[in-house]
Scaffold this motif. Structure first.
Motif, PDB file in Angstrom:
ATOM      1  N   ASP A   7       0.811  -1.215   0.000  1.00 16.32           N
ATOM      2  CA  ASP A   7       0.000   0.000   0.000  1.00 16.32           C
ATOM      3  C   ASP A   7       0.848   1.270   0.000  1.00 16.32           C
ATOM      4  O   ASP A   7       0.309   2.374  -0.125  1.00 16.32           O
ATOM      5  CB  ASP A   7      -0.929   0.018   1.218  1.00 16.32           C
ATOM      6  CG  ASP A   7      -1.959  -1.100   1.169  1.00 16.32           C
ATOM      7  OD1 ASP A   7      -2.437  -1.411   0.065  1.00 16.32           O
ATOM      8  OD2 ASP A   7      -2.272  -1.666   2.231  1.00 16.32           O
ATOM      9  N   ALA A   8       2.159   1.127   0.163  1.00 15.78           N
ATOM     10  CA  ALA A   8       3.049   2.288   0.210  1.00 15.78           C
ATOM     11  C   ALA A   8       3.713   2.467  -1.146  1.00 15.78           C
ATOM     12  O   ALA A   8       4.544   1.661  -1.556  1.00 15.78           O
ATOM     13  CB  ALA A   8       4.100   2.100   1.298  1.00 15.78           C
ATOM     14  N   ALA A   9       3.336   3.513  -1.865  1.00 18.05           N
ATOM     15  CA  ALA A   9       3.883   3.765  -3.200  1.00 18.05           C
ATOM     16  C   ALA A   9       5.000   4.805  -3.186  1.00 18.05           C
ATOM     17  O   ALA A   9       5.932   4.728  -3.981  1.00 18.05           O
ATOM     18  CB  ALA A   9       2.775   4.230  -4.143  1.00 18.05           C
ATOM     19  N   VAL A  10       4.889   5.780  -2.299  1.00  7.76           N
ATOM     20  CA  VAL A  10       5.862   6.869  -2.218  1.00  7.76           C
ATOM     21  C   VAL A  10       6.094   7.177  -0.746  1.00  7.76           C
ATOM     22  O   VAL A  10       5.145   7.228   0.039  1.00  7.76           O
ATOM     23  CB  VAL A  10       5.352   8.140  -2.928  1.00  7.76           C
ATOM     24  CG1 VAL A  10       6.340   9.296  -2.766  1.00  7.76           C
ATOM     25  CG2 VAL A  10       5.083   7.873  -4.398  1.00  7.76           C
ATOM     26  N   ILE A  11       7.366   7.392  -0.385  1.00  7.42           N
ATOM     27  CA  ILE A  11       7.711   7.776   0.977  1.00  7.42           C
ATOM     28  C   ILE A  11       8.203   9.217   0.952  1.00  7.42           C
ATOM     29  O   ILE A  11       9.051   9.571   0.122  1.00  7.42           O
ATOM     30  CB  ILE A  11       8.825   6.876   1.563  1.00  7.42           C
ATOM     31  CG1 ILE A  11       8.581   5.396   1.247  1.00  7.42           C
ATOM     32  CG2 ILE A  11       8.989   7.134   3.053  1.00  7.42           C
ATOM     33  CD1 ILE A  11       7.290   4.843   1.757  1.00  7.42           C
ATOM     34  N   VAL A  12       7.681  10.044   1.839  1.00  7.54           N
ATOM     35  CA  VAL A  12       8.110  11.435   1.955  1.00  7.54           C
ATOM     36  C   VAL A  12       8.746  11.634   3.322  1.00  7.54           C
ATOM     37  O   VAL A  12       8.135  11.311   4.351  1.00  7.54           O
ATOM     38  CB  VAL A  12       6.934  12.413   1.790  1.00  7.54           C
ATOM     39  CG1 VAL A  12       7.391  13.859   2.022  1.00  7.54           C
ATOM     40  CG2 VAL A  12       6.303  12.278   0.411  1.00  7.54           C
ATOM     41  N   LEU A  13       9.981  12.135   3.344  1.00 11.66           N
ATOM     42  CA  LEU A  13      10.636  12.522   4.597  1.00 11.66           C
ATOM     43  C   LEU A  13      10.440  14.017   4.773  1.00 11.66           C
ATOM     44  O   LEU A  13      10.864  14.815   3.934  1.00 11.66           O
ATOM     45  CB  LEU A  13      12.122  12.180   4.566  1.00 11.66           C
ATOM     46  CG  LEU A  13      12.489  10.725   4.280  1.00 11.66           C
ATOM     47  CD1 LEU A  13      14.000  10.523   4.451  1.00 11.66           C
ATOM     48  CD2 LEU A  13      11.728   9.762   5.180  1.00 11.66           C
TER      49      LEU A  13
END
Length: 266
Positions: free
Chosen positions: A45-51
Protein backbone atom coordinates in the motif's frame (compact mmCIF):
# COMPACT_ATOMS: atom_id res chain seq x y z
CA UNK A 1 8.71 8.73 22.34
CA UNK A 2 9.06 8.33 18.54
CA UNK A 3 11.17 10.77 16.58
CA UNK A 4 9.44 9.99 13.27
CA UNK A 5 5.65 10.33 13.06
CA UNK A 6 4.07 8.25 10.31
CA UNK A 7 1.13 9.66 8.36
CA UNK A 8 -0.68 8.00 5.42
CA UNK A 9 -2.78 9.42 2.62
CA UNK A 10 -3.58 6.89 -0.08
CA UNK A 11 -0.32 5.50 -1.44
CA UNK A 12 1.77 8.29 0.12
CA UNK A 13 3.47 7.70 3.47
CA UNK A 14 4.94 10.72 5.25
CA UNK A 15 7.60 10.25 7.90
CA UNK A 16 7.78 13.53 9.80
CA UNK A 17 10.89 14.16 11.89
CA UNK A 18 10.35 15.87 15.24
CA UNK A 19 13.40 16.28 17.46
CA UNK A 20 13.26 19.71 19.12
CA UNK A 21 14.76 22.14 19.65
CA UNK A 22 16.89 22.03 16.47
CA UNK A 23 16.05 18.76 14.73
CA UNK A 24 19.57 17.37 15.03
CA UNK A 25 19.95 13.94 13.44
CA UNK A 26 20.84 11.23 15.97
CA UNK A 27 21.86 7.58 15.81
CA UNK A 28 18.51 6.65 17.37
CA UNK A 29 16.64 8.67 14.74
CA UNK A 30 18.44 6.89 11.92
CA UNK A 31 17.79 3.48 13.46
CA UNK A 32 14.11 4.34 13.90
CA UNK A 33 13.89 5.62 10.33
CA UNK A 34 15.55 2.44 9.08
CA UNK A 35 12.99 0.30 10.92
CA UNK A 36 10.12 2.26 9.36
CA UNK A 37 11.61 1.97 5.89
CA UNK A 38 12.28 -1.75 6.25
CA UNK A 39 8.58 -2.27 6.98
CA UNK A 40 7.45 0.05 4.20
CA UNK A 41 9.71 -1.53 1.57
CA UNK A 42 7.47 -4.62 1.61
CA UNK A 43 4.18 -2.74 2.09
CA UNK A 44 2.03 -3.04 -1.07
CA UNK A 45 0.00 0.00 0.00
CA UNK A 46 3.05 2.29 0.21
CA UNK A 47 3.88 3.77 -3.20
CA UNK A 48 5.86 6.87 -2.22
CA UNK A 49 7.71 7.78 0.98
CA UNK A 50 8.11 11.43 1.96
CA UNK A 51 10.64 12.52 4.60
CA UNK A 52 9.43 15.79 6.10
CA UNK A 53 9.94 17.89 9.21
CA UNK A 54 7.73 19.10 12.04
CA UNK A 55 10.09 22.06 12.47
CA UNK A 56 9.07 24.99 10.28
CA UNK A 57 12.63 26.32 10.10
CA UNK A 58 14.61 23.12 9.64
CA UNK A 59 14.48 19.92 7.63
CA UNK A 60 17.36 18.52 9.65
CA UNK A 61 19.84 21.02 11.04
CA UNK A 62 22.80 18.62 10.98
CA UNK A 63 24.16 15.63 12.89
CA UNK A 64 24.11 15.71 16.67
CA UNK A 65 27.58 17.02 17.58
CA UNK A 66 27.60 15.29 20.96
CA UNK A 67 27.23 11.97 19.17
CA UNK A 68 30.04 12.84 16.78
CA UNK A 69 32.15 13.43 19.87
CA UNK A 70 31.41 9.87 21.00
CA UNK A 71 32.70 8.60 17.66
CA UNK A 72 35.96 10.40 18.25
CA UNK A 73 36.51 8.16 21.30
CA UNK A 74 36.10 4.93 19.32
CA UNK A 75 33.57 2.81 17.43
CA UNK A 76 29.89 3.25 18.29
CA UNK A 77 27.83 0.28 16.99
CA UNK A 78 24.63 2.26 16.49
CA UNK A 79 26.48 4.71 14.24
CA UNK A 80 26.25 2.06 11.52
CA UNK A 81 22.72 3.34 10.91
CA UNK A 82 24.30 6.29 9.10
CA UNK A 83 25.26 3.81 6.38
CA UNK A 84 22.51 1.19 6.53
CA UNK A 85 19.58 3.61 6.57
CA UNK A 86 21.01 5.72 3.75
CA UNK A 87 21.52 2.62 1.60
CA UNK A 88 18.01 1.39 2.38
CA UNK A 89 16.62 4.71 1.17
CA UNK A 90 18.50 4.21 -2.09
CA UNK A 91 17.71 0.53 -2.63
CA UNK A 92 14.09 0.13 -1.46
CA UNK A 93 11.69 -0.07 -4.42
CA UNK A 94 9.63 3.02 -3.59
CA UNK A 95 10.87 6.52 -4.40
CA UNK A 96 11.79 8.45 -1.27
CA UNK A 97 11.24 12.21 -1.41
CA UNK A 98 13.04 14.69 0.84
CA UNK A 99 10.67 17.61 1.47
CA UNK A 100 13.00 20.43 2.52
CA UNK A 101 11.80 23.87 3.62
CA UNK A 102 14.44 25.27 5.92
CA UNK A 103 17.90 24.23 7.08
CA UNK A 104 19.54 21.10 5.67
CA UNK A 105 23.20 21.18 6.64
CA UNK A 106 25.79 18.49 7.22
CA UNK A 107 24.01 15.24 8.06
CA UNK A 108 20.69 16.77 7.02
CA UNK A 109 22.09 17.40 3.55
CA UNK A 110 23.57 13.89 3.47
CA UNK A 111 20.20 12.34 4.29
CA UNK A 112 18.55 14.41 1.56
CA UNK A 113 21.20 13.36 -0.97
CA UNK A 114 20.40 9.69 -0.33
CA UNK A 115 16.76 10.30 -1.28
CA UNK A 116 15.41 9.60 -4.75
CA UNK A 117 14.03 13.13 -5.16
CA UNK A 118 14.55 16.41 -3.33
CA UNK A 119 11.77 19.00 -3.38
CA UNK A 120 12.51 22.33 -1.73
CA UNK A 121 10.54 25.24 -0.45
CA UNK A 122 11.77 28.80 -1.01
CA UNK A 123 13.21 28.98 2.53
CA UNK A 124 15.40 25.89 2.08
CA UNK A 125 19.15 26.26 2.41
CA UNK A 126 21.95 23.73 2.17
CA UNK A 127 25.54 23.46 3.34
CA UNK A 128 28.21 20.79 3.68
CA UNK A 129 29.48 22.34 6.90
CA UNK A 130 31.89 19.59 7.90
CA UNK A 131 35.20 21.26 6.99
CA UNK A 132 34.34 24.12 9.37
CA UNK A 133 34.30 21.46 12.11
CA UNK A 134 37.64 20.03 11.04
CA UNK A 135 36.11 16.96 9.38
CA UNK A 136 34.58 15.97 6.05
CA UNK A 137 31.18 14.44 5.22
CA UNK A 138 31.15 10.94 6.68
CA UNK A 139 27.81 9.50 5.59
CA UNK A 140 28.30 9.54 1.83
CA UNK A 141 27.73 13.25 1.28
CA UNK A 142 30.83 13.97 -0.78
CA UNK A 143 30.40 10.89 -2.98
CA UNK A 144 26.69 11.33 -3.59
CA UNK A 145 27.12 15.03 -4.26
CA UNK A 146 29.87 14.54 -6.84
CA UNK A 147 27.71 11.97 -8.66
CA UNK A 148 24.69 14.23 -8.52
CA UNK A 149 26.07 17.60 -9.60
CA UNK A 150 29.56 16.90 -10.94
CA UNK A 151 33.09 17.24 -9.68
CA UNK A 152 33.54 21.00 -9.93
CA UNK A 153 30.42 22.20 -8.10
CA UNK A 154 30.65 19.37 -5.55
CA UNK A 155 34.28 20.20 -4.81
CA UNK A 156 33.37 23.83 -4.21
CA UNK A 157 30.54 22.97 -1.83
CA UNK A 158 32.38 20.28 0.14
CA UNK A 159 35.65 22.16 0.56
CA UNK A 160 34.23 25.63 1.28
CA UNK A 161 31.01 24.74 3.09
CA UNK A 162 29.24 27.35 0.96
CA UNK A 163 25.60 27.87 1.95
CA UNK A 164 23.24 27.78 -1.04
CA UNK A 165 19.59 28.74 -1.13
CA UNK A 166 16.79 26.84 -2.85
CA UNK A 167 17.12 28.52 -6.23
CA UNK A 168 20.90 28.08 -6.29
CA UNK A 169 20.47 24.43 -5.25
CA UNK A 170 18.03 23.94 -8.12
CA UNK A 171 20.47 25.45 -10.62
CA UNK A 172 23.20 23.12 -9.36
CA UNK A 173 20.87 20.11 -9.53
CA UNK A 174 20.76 19.37 -5.80
CA UNK A 175 16.98 19.77 -5.83
CA UNK A 176 14.69 19.03 -8.74
CA UNK A 177 11.80 21.30 -7.75
CA UNK A 178 11.32 24.52 -5.80
CA UNK A 179 7.70 24.71 -4.66
CA UNK A 180 6.69 28.31 -4.08
CA UNK A 181 3.09 27.96 -2.88
CA UNK A 182 1.79 26.17 0.21
CA UNK A 183 4.81 23.90 0.59
CA UNK A 184 3.23 21.03 2.52
CA UNK A 185 0.15 20.99 0.27
CA UNK A 186 2.25 21.08 -2.90
CA UNK A 187 4.47 18.25 -1.66
CA UNK A 188 1.43 16.13 -0.89
CA UNK A 189 -0.17 16.84 -4.27
CA UNK A 190 3.07 16.05 -6.14
CA UNK A 191 3.63 12.89 -4.10
CA UNK A 192 0.05 11.76 -4.74
CA UNK A 193 0.57 12.22 -8.50
CA UNK A 194 3.77 10.16 -8.25
CA UNK A 195 1.94 7.47 -6.30
CA UNK A 196 -0.59 7.16 -9.13
CA UNK A 197 2.08 6.11 -11.64
CA UNK A 198 2.60 2.37 -12.33
CA UNK A 199 4.60 1.15 -9.36
CA UNK A 200 6.63 -1.53 -11.13
CA UNK A 201 7.81 0.99 -13.70
CA UNK A 202 8.69 3.58 -11.04
CA UNK A 203 10.63 0.99 -9.03
CA UNK A 204 12.49 -0.19 -12.15
CA UNK A 205 13.33 3.38 -13.13
CA UNK A 206 14.68 4.09 -9.66
CA UNK A 207 16.79 0.92 -9.76
CA UNK A 208 18.32 1.38 -13.21
CA UNK A 209 19.08 5.05 -12.58
CA UNK A 210 20.89 4.21 -9.34
CA UNK A 211 22.69 1.09 -10.50
CA UNK A 212 23.45 2.43 -13.97
CA UNK A 213 25.22 5.45 -12.51
CA UNK A 214 27.74 3.07 -10.95
CA UNK A 215 28.42 1.14 -14.20
CA UNK A 216 30.19 1.77 -17.48
CA UNK A 217 27.92 2.80 -20.35
CA UNK A 218 27.77 -0.62 -22.05
CA UNK A 219 26.81 -2.39 -18.83
CA UNK A 220 24.35 0.37 -17.95
CA UNK A 221 22.63 0.04 -21.34
CA UNK A 222 22.30 -3.70 -20.84
CA UNK A 223 20.81 -3.06 -17.40
CA UNK A 224 18.27 -0.63 -18.84
CA UNK A 225 17.40 -2.92 -21.76
CA UNK A 226 16.83 -5.86 -19.46
CA UNK A 227 14.50 -3.90 -17.22
CA UNK A 228 12.65 -2.49 -20.25
CA UNK A 229 12.13 -6.00 -21.63
CA UNK A 230 10.85 -7.31 -18.31
CA UNK A 231 8.27 -4.55 -18.04
CA UNK A 232 7.13 -4.44 -21.66
CA UNK A 233 5.02 -7.61 -21.63
CA UNK A 234 3.57 -7.34 -18.14
CA UNK A 235 -0.25 -7.20 -17.95
CA UNK A 236 -0.13 -3.68 -16.53
CA UNK A 237 2.09 -2.38 -19.32
CA UNK A 238 0.05 -4.07 -22.03
CA UNK A 239 -3.13 -2.54 -20.59
CA UNK A 240 -1.59 0.93 -20.43
CA UNK A 241 -0.18 0.67 -23.96
CA UNK A 242 -3.61 -0.30 -25.28
CA UNK A 243 -5.25 2.56 -23.39
CA UNK A 244 -2.73 4.95 -24.97
CA UNK A 245 -3.54 3.61 -28.45
CA UNK A 246 -7.23 4.19 -27.80
CA UNK A 247 -6.56 7.77 -26.67
CA UNK A 248 -4.58 8.41 -29.86
CA UNK A 249 -7.50 7.02 -31.88
CA UNK A 250 -9.92 9.34 -30.10
CA UNK A 251 -7.55 12.27 -30.67
CA UNK A 252 -7.45 11.44 -34.40
CA UNK A 253 -11.25 11.62 -34.37
CA UNK A 254 -11.11 15.13 -32.94
CA UNK A 255 -11.50 14.43 -29.23
CA UNK A 256 -9.36 16.32 -26.73
CA UNK A 257 -7.56 13.71 -24.64
CA UNK A 258 -4.81 13.80 -22.05
CA UNK A 259 -2.19 11.29 -21.06
CA UNK A 260 -1.99 11.82 -17.31
CA UNK A 261 1.59 11.29 -16.26
CA UNK A 262 2.68 11.36 -19.91
CA UNK A 263 1.92 15.09 -20.17
CA UNK A 264 -0.01 17.00 -22.79
CA UNK A 265 -1.74 15.32 -25.74
CA UNK A 266 0.57 14.58 -28.68
Amino acid sequence: MPLWNLERAGGVVELVYDNPPRNFLTFAALEELGAHLSDLADDPDAAVIVLASADEDRFIAHADLDELGRLADGPVPEARAWYTTMRLIETMPQPVVAAIDGQAWGGGLELALACTLRWAGPRAHFSAIETALGIIPGAGGSQRLIRLIGRGPATDLVITGLRVDADHAARLGIVSRVLTGDFRAEVRASAAALADLPRAAVAAAKRVLREGAELGLSDALRLEGGAFGELLATPESLRLQQAARERYARAAAGDQVGFGGLGEPA
